[in-house]
Design a protein around this motif. Structure first.
Motif, PDB file in Angstrom:
ATOM      1  N   LEU A 251       0.828  -1.213   0.000  1.00  0.00           N
ATOM      2  CA  LEU A 251       0.000   0.000   0.000  1.00  0.00           C
ATOM      3  C   LEU A 251       0.857   1.256   0.000  1.00  0.00           C
ATOM      4  O   LEU A 251       0.654   2.169  -0.802  1.00  0.00           O
ATOM      5  CB  LEU A 251      -0.856   0.028   1.272  1.00  0.00           C
ATOM      6  CG  LEU A 251      -2.240  -0.557   1.206  1.00  0.00           C
ATOM      7  CD1 LEU A 251      -2.952  -0.322   2.536  1.00  0.00           C
ATOM      8  CD2 LEU A 251      -2.983   0.119   0.082  1.00  0.00           C
ATOM      9  N   ALA A 252       1.811   1.292   0.928  1.00  0.00           N
ATOM     10  CA  ALA A 252       2.682   2.469   1.011  1.00  0.00           C
ATOM     11  C   ALA A 252       3.456   2.633  -0.283  1.00  0.00           C
ATOM     12  O   ALA A 252       3.589   3.748  -0.810  1.00  0.00           O
ATOM     13  CB  ALA A 252       3.630   2.329   2.199  1.00  0.00           C
ATOM     14  N   ALA A 253       3.960   1.518  -0.814  1.00  0.00           N
ATOM     15  CA  ALA A 253       4.777   1.567  -2.034  1.00  0.00           C
ATOM     16  C   ALA A 253       3.962   2.116  -3.204  1.00  0.00           C
ATOM     17  O   ALA A 253       4.431   2.972  -3.956  1.00  0.00           O
ATOM     18  CB  ALA A 253       5.311   0.174  -2.353  1.00  0.00           C
ATOM     19  N   LEU A 254       2.724   1.642  -3.357  1.00  0.00           N
ATOM     20  CA  LEU A 254       1.882   2.125  -4.456  1.00  0.00           C
ATOM     21  C   LEU A 254       1.608   3.617  -4.298  1.00  0.00           C
ATOM     22  O   LEU A 254       1.652   4.378  -5.257  1.00  0.00           O
ATOM     23  CB  LEU A 254       0.560   1.354  -4.480  1.00  0.00           C
ATOM     24  CG  LEU A 254       0.619  -0.063  -5.043  1.00  0.00           C
ATOM     25  CD1 LEU A 254      -0.649  -0.835  -4.684  1.00  0.00           C
ATOM     26  CD2 LEU A 254       0.828  -0.041  -6.558  1.00  0.00           C
ATOM     27  N   THR A 280       0.099   4.963   6.946  1.00  0.00           N
ATOM     28  CA  THR A 280      -0.948   5.973   7.128  1.00  0.00           C
ATOM     29  C   THR A 280      -0.544   7.288   6.466  1.00  0.00           C
ATOM     30  O   THR A 280      -1.314   7.909   5.728  1.00  0.00           O
ATOM     31  CB  THR A 280      -1.210   6.205   8.634  1.00  0.00           C
ATOM     32  OG1 THR A 280      -1.589   4.948   9.209  1.00  0.00           O
ATOM     33  CG2 THR A 280      -2.306   7.221   8.861  1.00  0.00           C
ATOM     34  N   GLU A 281       0.701   7.684   6.720  1.00  0.00           N
ATOM     35  CA  GLU A 281       1.231   8.921   6.143  1.00  0.00           C
ATOM     36  C   GLU A 281       1.218   8.862   4.604  1.00  0.00           C
ATOM     37  O   GLU A 281       0.771   9.797   3.929  1.00  0.00           O
ATOM     38  CB  GLU A 281       2.657   9.116   6.687  1.00  0.00           C
ATOM     39  CG  GLU A 281       3.473  10.211   6.046  1.00  0.00           C
ATOM     40  CD  GLU A 281       2.931  11.601   6.370  1.00  0.00           C
ATOM     41  OE1 GLU A 281       2.230  11.723   7.399  1.00  0.00           O
ATOM     42  OE2 GLU A 281       3.191  12.538   5.578  1.00  0.00           O
ATOM     43  N   ALA A 282       1.647   7.728   4.059  1.00  0.00           N
ATOM     44  CA  ALA A 282       1.715   7.575   2.594  1.00  0.00           C
ATOM     45  C   ALA A 282       0.319   7.630   1.973  1.00  0.00           C
ATOM     46  O   ALA A 282       0.089   8.300   0.965  1.00  0.00           O
ATOM     47  CB  ALA A 282       2.407   6.256   2.238  1.00  0.00           C
ATOM     48  N   ARG A 286      -1.172  10.648  -0.450  1.00  0.00           N
ATOM     49  CA  ARG A 286      -1.577  10.347  -1.827  1.00  0.00           C
ATOM     50  C   ARG A 286      -3.048  10.718  -2.073  1.00  0.00           C
ATOM     51  O   ARG A 286      -3.421  11.206  -3.137  1.00  0.00           O
ATOM     52  CB  ARG A 286      -1.367   8.844  -2.088  1.00  0.00           C
ATOM     53  CG  ARG A 286      -1.838   8.361  -3.459  1.00  0.00           C
ATOM     54  CD  ARG A 286      -0.938   8.940  -4.554  1.00  0.00           C
ATOM     55  NE  ARG A 286      -1.339   8.479  -5.869  1.00  0.00           N
ATOM     56  CZ  ARG A 286      -0.597   7.708  -6.645  1.00  0.00           C
ATOM     57  NH1 ARG A 286       0.591   7.292  -6.243  1.00  0.00           N
ATOM     58  NH2 ARG A 286      -1.037   7.348  -7.836  1.00  0.00           N
ATOM     59  N   LEU A 287      -3.897  10.468  -1.065  1.00  0.00           N
ATOM     60  CA  LEU A 287      -5.334  10.665  -1.288  1.00  0.00           C
ATOM     61  C   LEU A 287      -5.804  12.094  -1.031  1.00  0.00           C
ATOM     62  O   LEU A 287      -6.929  12.447  -1.403  1.00  0.00           O
ATOM     63  CB  LEU A 287      -6.151   9.692  -0.425  1.00  0.00           C
ATOM     64  CG  LEU A 287      -6.043   8.213  -0.821  1.00  0.00           C
ATOM     65  CD1 LEU A 287      -6.957   7.370   0.064  1.00  0.00           C
ATOM     66  CD2 LEU A 287      -6.392   7.982  -2.296  1.00  0.00           C
ATOM     67  N   ALA A 288      -4.972  12.929  -0.423  1.00  0.00           N
ATOM     68  CA  ALA A 288      -5.432  14.278  -0.044  1.00  0.00           C
ATOM     69  C   ALA A 288      -6.082  15.034  -1.209  1.00  0.00           C
ATOM     70  O   ALA A 288      -7.197  15.564  -1.060  1.00  0.00           O
ATOM     71  CB  ALA A 288      -4.285  15.073   0.576  1.00  0.00           C
TER      72      ALA A 288
END
Ligand code: ATP
Ligand code: MG
Length: 334
Positions: A251-254, A280-282, A286-288
């Motif tokens: 998830l973080a990598a994507l 969570t941070e990643a 990304r979604l912001a």
């Protein structure tokens, strides 16, 4: 009609869609939504079906159907689907599409429908005590969703591959029996054809294991905090031995367009807590922008209703043309 940036040539038509059973999640985003938007930008003609009748394949009642339907449209708009170039529709609003199901069902055997591995998996997760006929036949209904507009590309996740095979079989058999009417559509898989949820199985709207695109940053943190991991403090990417940890690393990598091994190396001996903080941070970063756009669109649902109204109108015109062609090819039907 849109033309491809490479100039004139055979035009690509895309169909794909989602069940209105809940908000779209990261599995949708990396599994298919991004490819839809890419195809749209490359000039393909885009059809997106909100598969409302399919909601009742594995549950008795389609709860909150309208809310979920509007939610999907908001997710599409936020992710970059442009209604000026895309037809977004609900298949229950397109009677001619549904009528294709009759001849299509005659082209597949009961044994073929019963062998479908995705249907077996969905039966295992079904909320119904008895398996309905619709559960076995919905892959043929999907063939109607795809073939009514003669789509030639279908961006989907791995679970859809057996269904696309059913569609290809139906197209081929129809053409052999009645003359060439349909293309044989191709599945388009992404680099993340099965994104795992917070419990280590396929992320799904209906399995309480998903991270919705529309969740807030705090909700996202809470969902990731609950994710299944293991006791080994050294974080490594090893999908078969450590599905929970590896799913989170992926998830973080994507989200960061990185390699999961690199994400793991950075966390090192930090353990599950550090891993979850990083993920969570990643995800939230990304979604912001998607979340901000979604909130804007959510302020005016009349626009969402308008998108659906226009999409349904256009889908009906396309479906009626195809149904006429199908009945003529079969001879004597009206
Ligand atoms: P439900 O639990 O209600 O079936 P879902 O999460 O499986 O919901 P669908 O509406 O069934 O979502 O699937 C829509 C599309 O998203 C399909 O193309 C499917 O392959 C893709 N997709 C769904 N979940 C994932 C996932 N975890 N990883 C990659 N693609 C996915
Ligand atoms: Mg599903």
């Amino acid at each position: 009609p849109p033309t491809s940036p490479e100039g004139p040539g055979p035009m690509t038509r895309m169909l794909t869609g989602d069940r209105p059973t809940g908000p779209l999640h990261l599995g949708h985003y990396f599994g298919t939504l991004q490819n839809r938007v890419r195809l749209q930008h490359s000039g393909a003609e885009i059809f997106v079906v909100i598969a409302d009748y399919q909601v009742i394949t594995d549950r008795d009642i389609a709860d909150d159907l309208l809310d979920h339907t509007h939610g999907l449209v908001l997710d599409y708009l936020a992710a970059g689907i442009d209604p000026a170039r895309a037809t977004v529709f609900t298949h229950s609003a397109v009677p001619a599409l549904n009528q294709l199901l009759l001849p299509f069902l005659s082209l597949v055997s009961v044994a073929e429908l019963g062998r479908n591995p995705t249907v077996k998996d969905e039966i295992a997760h079904s909320r119904q005590s008895a398996v309905s006929g619709l559960m076995f036949t919905y892959p043929a209904h999907q063939a109607a969703d795809i073939l009514f507009c003669k789509a030639d590309v279908v961006p989907v996740g791995q679970d859809q591959v057996p269904h696309l095979e059913v569609t290809r079989t139906i197209a081929r058999r129809f053409n052999d029996r009645y003359g060439s009417v349909f293309p044989e559509p191709e599945a388009m898989l992404s680099a993340a054809p099965v994104l795992l949820g917070t419990d280590g199985t396929k992320m799904s709207k209906s399995r309480s294991n998903s991270i919705p695109l529309s969740a807030t940053a705090d909700e996202t943190a809470a969902l990731i905090r609950r994710a299944t991991t293991d006791a080994d403090r050294r974080i490594t990417y090893d999908p078969s031995a450590r599905p929970g940890v590896s799913g989170l690393l992926q998830l973080a990598a994507l989200c960061q367009d990185r390699d999961p091994h690199a994400v793991a190396a950075e966390i090192g001996d930090g353990g599950a807590a550090a891993l979850k903080r990083a993920v969570t941070e990643a995800v939230n970063t990304r979604l912001a922008p998607i979340r901000a756009r979604r909130a804007e669109y959510a302020r005016d649902l009349s626009y969402v209703r308008e998108v659906l109204h226009e999409g349904n109108k256009r889908a009906n015109a396309v479906a009626e043309t195809t149904l006429d062609e199908v009945r003529a090819a079969m001879g004597g039907f009206r």
